[in-house]
Design a protein around this motif. Structure first.
Motif, PDB file in Angstrom:
ATOM      1  N   GLN A  20      13.919   0.557 -14.198  1.00 33.37           N
ATOM      2  CA  GLN A  20      13.330   1.457 -13.025  1.00 33.37           C
ATOM      3  C   GLN A  20      12.008   0.921 -12.684  1.00 33.37           C
ATOM      4  N   LYS A  23      12.013  -1.843 -10.010  1.00 33.91           N
ATOM      5  CA  LYS A  23      12.390  -1.216  -8.746  1.00 33.91           C
ATOM      6  C   LYS A  23      11.523  -0.480  -8.031  1.00 33.91           C
ATOM      7  N   SER A  24      10.833   0.404  -8.776  1.00 32.74           N
ATOM      8  CA  SER A  24       9.470   1.214  -8.332  1.00 32.74           C
ATOM      9  C   SER A  24       8.255   0.153  -7.931  1.00 32.74           C
ATOM     10  N   GLU A  27       9.243  -1.394  -4.590  1.00 29.71           N
ATOM     11  CA  GLU A  27       9.052  -0.172  -3.694  1.00 29.71           C
ATOM     12  C   GLU A  27       7.623  -0.058  -3.376  1.00 29.71           C
ATOM     13  N   ALA A  28       6.504  -0.113  -4.367  1.00 28.53           N
ATOM     14  CA  ALA A  28       5.172   0.171  -4.249  1.00 28.53           C
ATOM     15  C   ALA A  28       4.709  -0.964  -3.616  1.00 28.53           C
ATOM     16  N   GLU A 192      12.692   7.633 -13.278  1.00 26.58           N
ATOM     17  CA  GLU A 192      11.697   7.566 -12.032  1.00 26.58           C
ATOM     18  C   GLU A 192      10.483   8.363 -12.269  1.00 26.58           C
ATOM     19  N   ARG A 196       6.713   6.679 -12.307  1.00 25.70           N
ATOM     20  CA  ARG A 196       5.792   7.214 -11.243  1.00 25.70           C
ATOM     21  C   ARG A 196       4.425   7.533 -11.933  1.00 25.70           C
TER      22      ARG A 196
END
Length: 235
Positions: A20, A23-24, A27-28, A192, A196
């Motif tokens: 995760q 992936k994050s 995305e960031a 997630e 975050r």
């Protein structure tokens, strides 16, 4: 510091929280994410660069540091858990095995990549610890010992790395909904949400992040007459 445009290394990136993170981070807007695992073929994340890195293998660590010197953020996520009573002599080996990954793996990766972080402007080091840095579950002594030691190491590394401008973040999640906790029936944070909050802490230059109410309660208890490390934790 902002993640956008940064080069990031994540250990233990092939599953659970590590996956995760990768992936994050993408995305960031991270410019490059090295997804490290013992078997890079086990990493299947579009956009990530899978690399071999066994955090218990000094040769792997040295080769990775030499090959990926553009790293600006290191996330020490790789970890392992075991359950056995410390009063059982057989648990001594469990403690050694868990410490190799949860403590010495963190130290080895940090030592190898600290020079790169310095060259690249300081950057950030994130150590994924646990609320069990401060307390223990029944039969969870080996894990507690390793995370308590890793917390102490993180605090020492923060002091050492501050001069070179490296932000050192200690993340203390409680239970996370991954395969590691699949057999535990209790409230859990999603991967997630954990990622975050950790990345938000990095963006805000916060040096410690508590993920959930359990973590906040355990941390708060440390200054009371009934601290969690005496009372223990139940789930």
């Amino acid at each position: 510091m902002q993640i956008k445009g940064k080069v990031v290394l994540v250990t233990g990136a092939n599953r659970g929280l590590g996956k995760q993170f990768v992936k994050s981070l993408l995305e960031a807007g991270a410019s490059k994410v090295y997804a490290a695992a013992r078997d890079p073929k086990s990493v299947d994340i579009p956009g990530a660069q899978a690399i071999r890195l066994d955090v218990t293998n000094a040769k792997d660590i040295a080769e990775a540091a030499a090959a990926y010197g553009d790293v600006q953020v290191v996330i020490n996520n790789a970890g392992v858990s075991t359950r056995s009573p410390l009063t059982d002599p057989a648990s001594t080996q469990d403690v050694r095995d868990v410490m190799e990954i949860n403590l010495f793996g963190v130290l080895g990766v940090t030592q190898a990549f600290a020079p790169a972080l310095k060259r690249n402007g300081g950057g950030a080091l994130v150590n994924v610890l646990s609320v069990l840095s401060w307390a223990s579950l029944p039969n969870g002594g080996a894990y507690h010992i390793s995370k308590a030691a890793a917390w102490a190491a993180t605090n020492a590394l923060r002091i050492e790395l501050r001069e070179q401008g490296t932000l050192v973040v200690a993340a203390h999640p409680g239970l996370i909904d991954t395969d590691m906790t699949a057999k535990i029936d209790a409230p859990k944070s999603t991967p997630e949400d954990v990622v975050r909050l950790v990345l938000d802490a990095v963006a805000r230059d916060h040096e410690e992040v508590l993920i959930d109410d359990t973590g906040r309660a355990i941390k708060q208890s440390l200054s009371t007459d009934k601290p969690a490390y005496i009372a223990g934790v139940t789930v």
